[in-house]
Design a protein around this motif. Sequence first.
Motif, PDB file in Angstrom:
ATOM      1  N   UNK A   1       0.827  -1.209   0.000  1.00  0.00           N
ATOM      2  CA  UNK A   1       0.000   0.000   0.000  1.00  0.00           C
ATOM      3  C   UNK A   1       0.867   1.267   0.000  1.00  0.00           C
ATOM      4  N   UNK A   2       2.023   1.199   0.690  1.00  0.00           N
ATOM      5  CA  UNK A   2       2.943   2.350   0.634  1.00  0.00           C
ATOM      6  C   UNK A   2       3.374   2.581  -0.818  1.00  0.00           C
ATOM      7  N   UNK A   3       3.677   1.490  -1.529  1.00  0.00           N
ATOM      8  CA  UNK A   3       4.100   1.627  -2.922  1.00  0.00           C
ATOM      9  C   UNK A   3       2.968   2.191  -3.774  1.00  0.00           C
ATOM     10  N   UNK A   4       1.766   1.727  -3.506  1.00  0.00           N
ATOM     11  CA  UNK A   4       0.605   2.223  -4.246  1.00  0.00           C
ATOM     12  C   UNK A   4       0.460   3.732  -4.062  1.00  0.00           C
ATOM     13  N   UNK A   5       0.706   4.194  -2.827  1.00  0.00           N
ATOM     14  CA  UNK A   5       0.586   5.633  -2.566  1.00  0.00           C
ATOM     15  C   UNK A   5       1.730   6.404  -3.218  1.00  0.00           C
ATOM     16  N   UNK A   6       2.828   5.705  -3.526  1.00  0.00           N
ATOM     17  CA  UNK A   6       3.939   6.356  -4.233  1.00  0.00           C
ATOM     18  C   UNK A   6       3.630   6.427  -5.734  1.00  0.00           C
ATOM     19  N   UNK A   7       2.964   5.387  -6.246  1.00  0.00           N
ATOM     20  CA  UNK A   7       2.579   5.379  -7.668  1.00  0.00           C
ATOM     21  C   UNK A   7       1.495   6.423  -7.934  1.00  0.00           C
ATOM     22  N   UNK A   8       0.576   6.562  -6.968  1.00  0.00           N
ATOM     23  CA  UNK A   8      -0.516   7.535  -7.091  1.00  0.00           C
ATOM     24  C   UNK A   8      -0.298   8.637  -6.053  1.00  0.00           C
ATOM     25  N   UNK A   9       0.423   9.684  -6.403  1.00  0.00           N
ATOM     26  CA  UNK A   9       0.803  10.701  -5.409  1.00  0.00           C
ATOM     27  C   UNK A   9      -0.326  11.696  -5.122  1.00  0.00           C
ATOM     28  N   UNK A  10      -1.438  11.192  -4.659  1.00  0.00           N
ATOM     29  CA  UNK A  10      -2.578  12.042  -4.309  1.00  0.00           C
ATOM     30  C   UNK A  10      -2.880  11.884  -2.829  1.00  0.00           C
ATOM     31  N   UNK A  11      -3.685  12.796  -2.308  1.00  0.00           N
ATOM     32  CA  UNK A  11      -4.054  12.709  -0.895  1.00  0.00           C
ATOM     33  C   UNK A  11      -4.811  11.408  -0.638  1.00  0.00           C
ATOM     34  N   UNK A  12      -4.428  10.718   0.427  1.00  0.00           N
ATOM     35  CA  UNK A  12      -5.095   9.472   0.807  1.00  0.00           C
ATOM     36  C   UNK A  12      -6.159   9.811   1.852  1.00  0.00           C
ATOM     37  N   UNK A  13      -7.388   9.377   1.609  1.00  0.00           N
ATOM     38  CA  UNK A  13      -8.477   9.720   2.528  1.00  0.00           C
ATOM     39  C   UNK A  13      -8.902   8.534   3.394  1.00  0.00           C
ATOM     40  N   UNK A  14      -8.367   7.350   3.108  1.00  0.00           N
ATOM     41  CA  UNK A  14      -8.712   6.184   3.929  1.00  0.00           C
ATOM     42  C   UNK A  14      -7.998   4.969   3.393  1.00  0.00           C
TER      43      UNK A  14
END
Length: 238
Positions: free
Chosen positions: A109-122
């Motif tokens: 999930x950390x990698x996913x948030x690096x691939x998609x550099x947008x605000x995470x809401x949940x």
Amino acid sequence: MPTECLFRDDSYLKSCSARVVSLTEQGGIVLDRTIFYAISGGQPGDTGALTTEDGLHIPIETAIYTDAAKSEIAHVPAAGSPTLKVGDAVTAVIDWDKRYARMRMHTALHLLSAVLPYAVTGGSVGDIESRLDFDIPEAGLDKDAITAKVAEMIAANASVSSRWITDDELDANPGLVKTMSVKPPMGMGRVRLIEIAGLDLQPCGGTHVHATREIGTVRVTQIEKKGKQNRRVRLALA
Ligand SMILES: [Zn+2]
């Protein structure tokens, strides 16, 4: 009484010895130290068992924090389990296969948030599937393209490390906050940072693998529209 959280310094511990320090009104068992991750940050509490020297076996269904400051952990026993007393010595063992899968999932999930550099809401870490919700106005996300980028990061075998930083150090290094994908919570005195070398830096209290190749193969299984600006991205281990 604060629990010594052994999983924070070494997420690979499968068992530990400990002593019962208190019992909660709800029947939770508080130990002086534990390897059980307690439910928080979208990651479920560990399951496992406590055993005593004279052979009592107490299955543990989850672990929870008893306080808002997340300093004390209670182990929730299965209904009908034998009761322990304060002072009892126990061996705590977690269901390692389940936990290790969650560590792989969580790191992915950390990698996913690096691939998609947008605000995470949940987000949440599940045993079959995990998900992150992103604040993205425009859809146009492609499952296969995201899967390929995550796979590339996994193949790079980037190391995953944690370190603590004080609020003062954060204040003195504003550039650090800028490089983080998630803003750290301030006012607690210190923050735990998780760094995936060259890929991601964010405050996180969860359990992770040591290097990205341990994650194995993951696949983006679904991208859902959740409201006008929200996109829910689901991920599964192969
Ligand atoms: Zn994390």
